[in-house]
Design a protein around this motif. Structure first.
Motif, mmCIF file in Angstrom:
data_model
loop_
_atom_site.group_PDB
_atom_site.id
_atom_site.type_symbol
_atom_site.label_atom_id
_atom_site.label_comp_id
_atom_site.label_asym_id
_atom_site.label_seq_id
_atom_site.Cartn_x
_atom_site.Cartn_y
_atom_site.Cartn_z
ATOM 1 N N PRO A 154 27.419 17.577 3.371
ATOM 2 C CA PRO A 154 28.808 17.257 3.652
ATOM 3 C C PRO A 154 29.677 17.450 2.431
ATOM 4 N N HIS A 176 41.682 18.888 7.007
ATOM 5 C CA HIS A 176 40.679 18.503 6.006
ATOM 6 C C HIS A 176 40.669 19.510 4.856
ATOM 7 N N PRO A 231 31.626 20.486 7.870
ATOM 8 C CA PRO A 231 31.688 19.605 6.699
ATOM 9 C C PRO A 231 32.606 20.113 5.587
ATOM 10 N N ALA A 269 30.770 20.099 14.274
ATOM 11 C CA ALA A 269 31.351 19.567 13.045
ATOM 12 C C ALA A 269 31.360 20.619 11.931
ATOM 13 N N THR A 277 26.163 11.636 6.316
ATOM 14 C CA THR A 277 25.430 11.766 7.564
ATOM 15 C C THR A 277 24.054 12.308 7.227
ATOM 16 N N VAL A 328 33.655 12.995 2.586
ATOM 17 C CA VAL A 328 33.332 12.909 4.005
ATOM 18 C C VAL A 328 32.207 11.900 4.181
ATOM 19 N N LEU A 357 33.515 13.638 10.821
ATOM 20 C CA LEU A 357 33.618 14.971 10.251
ATOM 21 C C LEU A 357 34.580 15.790 11.101
#
Length: 263
Positions: free
Chosen positions: A14, A163, A140, A138, A21, A18, A68
């Motif tokens: 990631p 992002h 990242p 997602a 995970t 963020v 994310l």
């Protein structure tokens, strides 16, 4: 929106900032069991009109675990008589620590949930949410990204774009988005040089009108980053199949195309 994932590339770490995970099968980010199954109370704090048929709804979720870009959540409305309606919605906002998330909803004809949001909901109302869900779509922020969306399919892609900007990421990102007309282009005020719009019904003077074609997609792949592009496609079934076919014809490996479809 229900997710119909396809194949995917290998895992990646990631981006800074963020939520952490863990990684499961290649290309899919595992979702924490607790966030996937536990309902939380969210409070509507703001409503912003995006187009005549779409609006953004900002929700305060104090216990939100973070997400994310590209992930979605499950939303539940419960009537006084106990009747409940649940829908999947993509998250429009970039990950941050504000305790808020944003959803952008099209008003669907006869839609129970979208109809409530567009005609009844007011700041202060509460709903239930659980998530974030799905690690397949997602992004990242660690790999070059090609984003192709149509209509409200731009919503999860906008989370990725926001992002990218908020973190000042240098990894390449390009977006191609289709809308019926300039007035129906969601987030039009936020889109910049990284985005190419395609209009299918009416367009500004001098711009062609019509469906997305190879002439729109091929230039995106002319310059290849050293580790290649990761493509994210979101829209209706018809758009997803059409856009994916254009990507493959332009040379994008099929295993590096991730698809999220409206269901």
């Amino acid at each position: 929106m229900p997710i119909q994932p396809g194949s995917s590339p290998g895992p990646a770490a990631p981006a800074p900032g963020v939520p952490a995970t863990r990684f499961a099968v290649p290309g899919r980010i595992a979702v924490a069991h607790r966030t996937a199954v536990e309902w939380q109370t969210a409070t509507l704090t703001e409503i912003r009109r995006e187009t005549p048929h779409a609006a953004t709804f900002r929700l305060a979720v104090p216990e939100w675990a973070g997400h994310l870009p590209g992930q979605h959540l499950m939303l539940r409305l419960t009537a006084q008589d106990g009747y409940a309606a649940q829908r999947h919605y993509s998250i429009a906002s970039a990950p941050d620590d504000s305790g808020h998330i944003e959803l952008t909803l099209d008003r669907v004809p006869d839609g129970e949930v979208s109809g409530w949001f567009h005609t009844v909901a007011r700041p202060g109302d509460t709903i239930e949410v659980r998530g974030p869900l799905s690690g397949f779509f997602a992004w990242p922020g660690d790999r070059p990204a090609l984003l192709l969306g149509a209509g409200s399919g731009v919503v999860p892609l906008m989370s990725m774009l926001r992002h990218h900007r908020a973190r000042g990421l240098t990894v390449p990102l390009r977006m191609l988005v289709s809308a019926r007309s300039p007035g129906e282009l969601i987030y039009a005020r936020e889109l910049g040089a990284e985005t190419t719009p395609v209009f299918t019904r009416s367009a500004p003077a001098g711009m062609p009108v019509g469906r997305m074609t190879a002439a729109h997609v091929a230039p995106l792949l002319e310059t290849q980053p050293s580790d290649g592009w990761e493509a994210y496609v979101c829209g209706s079934n018809g758009f997803a199949e059409h856009a994916s076919r254009l990507l493959v014809e332009a040379g994008q490996p099929v295993e590096r195309i991730r698809i999220e479809r409206f269901g």
